[in-house]
Design an enzyme around this catalytic site. Sequence first.
Site, mmCIF file in Angstrom:
data_model
loop_
_atom_site.group_PDB
_atom_site.id
_atom_site.type_symbol
_atom_site.label_atom_id
_atom_site.label_comp_id
_atom_site.label_asym_id
_atom_site.label_seq_id
_atom_site.Cartn_x
_atom_site.Cartn_y
_atom_site.Cartn_z
ATOM 1 N N GLU A 173 0.849 -1.191 0.000
ATOM 2 C CA GLU A 173 0.000 0.000 0.000
ATOM 3 C C GLU A 173 0.889 1.247 0.000
ATOM 4 O OE1 GLU A 173 -2.242 0.660 3.722
ATOM 5 O OE2 GLU A 173 -1.415 -1.245 4.403
ATOM 6 N N CYS A 200 -3.492 -3.471 4.449
ATOM 7 C CA CYS A 200 -2.551 -4.462 4.997
ATOM 8 C C CYS A 200 -2.951 -5.899 4.658
ATOM 9 C CB CYS A 200 -2.453 -4.307 6.511
ATOM 10 S SG CYS A 200 -2.055 -2.646 7.014
ATOM 11 N N HIS A 259 -2.295 -9.794 12.348
ATOM 12 C CA HIS A 259 -1.785 -8.539 11.798
ATOM 13 C C HIS A 259 -1.384 -7.662 12.979
ATOM 14 C CE1 HIS A 259 -1.196 -4.908 9.685
ATOM 15 N NE2 HIS A 259 -2.192 -4.301 10.320
ATOM 16 N N ASN A 275 5.279 -1.235 12.425
ATOM 17 C CA ASN A 275 4.274 -1.737 11.482
ATOM 18 C C ASN A 275 4.890 -1.855 10.083
ATOM 19 O OD1 ASN A 275 1.912 -2.559 10.287
ATOM 20 N ND2 ASN A 275 0.699 -0.782 10.926
HETATM 21 N N1 CAA Z 1 -4.978 -2.278 22.641
HETATM 22 C C1 CAA Z 1 -6.090 -1.891 22.027
HETATM 23 N N2 CAA Z 1 -6.442 -0.601 21.865
HETATM 24 C C2 CAA Z 1 -5.586 0.321 22.305
HETATM 25 C C3 CAA Z 1 -4.402 0.005 22.962
HETATM 26 C C4 CAA Z 1 -4.106 -1.353 23.118
HETATM 27 N N3 CAA Z 1 -3.023 -1.751 23.763
HETATM 28 N N4 CAA Z 1 -3.774 1.142 23.284
HETATM 29 C C5 CAA Z 1 -4.539 2.152 22.862
HETATM 30 N N5 CAA Z 1 -5.639 1.648 22.259
HETATM 31 C C6 CAA Z 1 -6.730 2.374 21.648
HETATM 32 C C7 CAA Z 1 -7.873 2.608 22.570
HETATM 33 O O1 CAA Z 1 -9.079 2.554 21.820
HETATM 34 C C8 CAA Z 1 -7.640 4.030 23.035
HETATM 35 O O2 CAA Z 1 -8.856 4.602 23.361
HETATM 36 P P1 CAA Z 1 -9.213 4.831 24.925
HETATM 37 O O3 CAA Z 1 -8.201 5.847 25.402
HETATM 38 O O4 CAA Z 1 -10.613 5.365 24.855
HETATM 39 O O5 CAA Z 1 -9.082 3.522 25.611
HETATM 40 C C9 CAA Z 1 -7.086 4.638 21.756
HETATM 41 O O6 CAA Z 1 -6.234 3.619 21.208
HETATM 42 C C10 CAA Z 1 -6.234 5.868 21.909
HETATM 43 O O7 CAA Z 1 -5.363 5.597 22.936
HETATM 44 P P2 CAA Z 1 -4.171 6.602 23.214
HETATM 45 O O8 CAA Z 1 -4.703 7.996 23.289
HETATM 46 O O9 CAA Z 1 -3.356 6.101 24.367
HETATM 47 O O10 CAA Z 1 -3.391 6.345 21.905
HETATM 48 P P3 CAA Z 1 -2.418 7.226 21.084
HETATM 49 O O11 CAA Z 1 -2.788 8.644 20.929
HETATM 50 O O12 CAA Z 1 -1.054 6.927 21.550
HETATM 51 O O13 CAA Z 1 -2.637 6.524 19.669
HETATM 52 C C11 CAA Z 1 -3.074 4.746 18.211
HETATM 53 C C12 CAA Z 1 -2.549 5.131 19.560
HETATM 54 C C13 CAA Z 1 -4.564 4.992 18.159
HETATM 55 C C14 CAA Z 1 -2.782 3.284 17.983
HETATM 56 C C15 CAA Z 1 -2.353 5.647 17.148
HETATM 57 O O14 CAA Z 1 -0.974 5.482 17.260
HETATM 58 C C16 CAA Z 1 -2.775 5.357 15.734
HETATM 59 O O15 CAA Z 1 -3.757 5.929 15.258
HETATM 60 N N6 CAA Z 1 -2.036 4.453 15.005
HETATM 61 C C17 CAA Z 1 -2.337 4.125 13.626
HETATM 62 C C18 CAA Z 1 -3.586 3.311 13.488
HETATM 63 C C19 CAA Z 1 -3.447 1.888 13.980
HETATM 64 O O16 CAA Z 1 -2.374 1.362 14.165
HETATM 65 N N7 CAA Z 1 -4.604 1.218 14.115
HETATM 66 C C20 CAA Z 1 -4.638 -0.171 14.476
HETATM 67 C C21 CAA Z 1 -5.803 -0.867 13.879
HETATM 68 S S1 CAA Z 1 -5.909 -0.576 12.121
HETATM 69 C C22 CAA Z 1 -4.818 -1.706 11.452
HETATM 70 O O17 CAA Z 1 -4.400 -2.615 12.097
HETATM 71 C C23 CAA Z 1 -4.334 -1.467 10.051
HETATM 72 C C24 CAA Z 1 -2.997 -0.868 10.110
HETATM 73 O O18 CAA Z 1 -1.996 -1.536 10.079
HETATM 74 C C25 CAA Z 1 -2.907 0.592 10.183
#
Ligand code: CAA
Length: 390
Positions: A83, A115, A237, A277
């Site tokens: 991608e 992905c 993943h 990632n």
């Molecule tokens: N397990 C599951 N969910 C988690 C988590 C964990 N260990 N840690 C954080 N989260 C989620 C929760 O939903 C959390 O919401 P709450 O605070 O309401 O519980 C939310 O992330 C935001 O948490 P933070 O404010 O602590 O997170 P952050 O600002 O550090 O951001 C992130 C973390 C959302 C992962 C951000 O880095 C991000 O947007 N990353 C890119 C998107 C991503 O990786 N998504 C994963 C699923 S999509 C996918 O898998 C495809 C891909 O490769 C992108």
Amino acid sequence: MNTTAPVGIDAISVYCPHYYIDLKTLAAHRDFDADACYNGLGQEKMAVPPPGEDVVTMAANAAAQALEGMDRSGIGTVIFATESGIDQSKAGGIFVHGLLGLSPNCRVFEIKQACYGATAGLQMALPAVAADPDTSVLIVATDIARYGLGTAGEKTQGAGAIAMVVSANPRLVTIDCQSGFYTEDAMDFWRPNYRDEALVDGKASIRLYLKSLAACWKHYTAQTGRVFTDFDRFCYHLPFTRMAETAHARLAGKSTSKAIVAKQIENSLWYNRIMGNSYTASMYVALTCLLDHPDEELEGCALGLFSYGSGCMAEFFSGTVNRGYRSHLKTSIHSQMLSRRVELSYDEYEIFYTYALPTDGSDHDVPVYETGRFRLVASRGHRRIYGAVE
Ligand code: CAA
């Protein structure tokens, strides 16, 4: 025609760029605590490709490793999953095909669904090889995860590639033909053509990942009659490693002990934890990490595999690790590659991150940094020029 031979992964190798930034270094320049990465997300380091490294060179480097010691003449198809494509028209796999010197009587094309792309390639390769067991398919999955400096997604960046050869009577893992899959039109993560960096709704993407896993599992179990306890190990993943832990605990439910649930995935996480990632490659990096793990004997082990691509399309499928698999792994290549990496300062990270080829077609020689066997040498008249490292 023999349609009964088992089909699956005959060889697999991971390639990771030579440079990384520690998330402690990134945290010191941003408004978050390193602990939020190390413990919160389960990530320590992320790979940063230098100038001269792109999805083509990473794929070619992974493929050269995977094909080491193998007869390349049986490769009838190369599927390039990414991608982070470098061209809207030409498949990146054709550069890889040329760099590897594969037979001209070969189908080569590129596929995309976030992905999920490598799994789409695998699911296309399995019936093709079953129908013609004398042919093999080379799948390369290669990506550079970019969200932008200072964004919430930045700490979940990374880069890497895998290459796997799908063959009849595979030496590593036989893949089952049934699987469960799920599609939903959603905007959790996407990258418009005019952007170099992905846009993401982080929370929505995590919710959709978990929803897709439940939907795939339901579809898979309805077709196969298999249950959770039929599996020994799982690979997910891995956008960040805690994502898999959260997902796997959900899938396991409350009836399995926490220690067993943790054991079922823990040996698949390490490479991703220190690479970050790698989008299409990520689940296959986890699989390689599990197979490479020195403490586990996996012969006969039943694997559950979950692939998720935002947007979204996801699939749960399964396989069995074959007898004698260990002697066909590239474990020592991987451990040397990962242990020799060079740490970047924050300023070096920004220089690598912001490096870009000219967009006006002017001639440009790419500065030389350490890469694998292949590198992007120059850009001339809007053409990318790749070469082998002397
Ligand atoms: N397990 C599951 N969910 C988690 C988590 C964990 N260990 N840690 C954080 N989260 C989620 C929760 O939903 C959390 O919401 P709450 O605070 O309401 O519980 C939310 O992330 C935001 O948490 P933070 O404010 O602590 O997170 P952050 O600002 O550090 O951001 C992130 C973390 C959302 C992962 C951000 O880095 C991000 O947007 N990353 C890119 C998107 C991503 O990786 N998504 C994963 C699923 S999509 C996918 O898998 C495809 C891909 O490769 C992108």
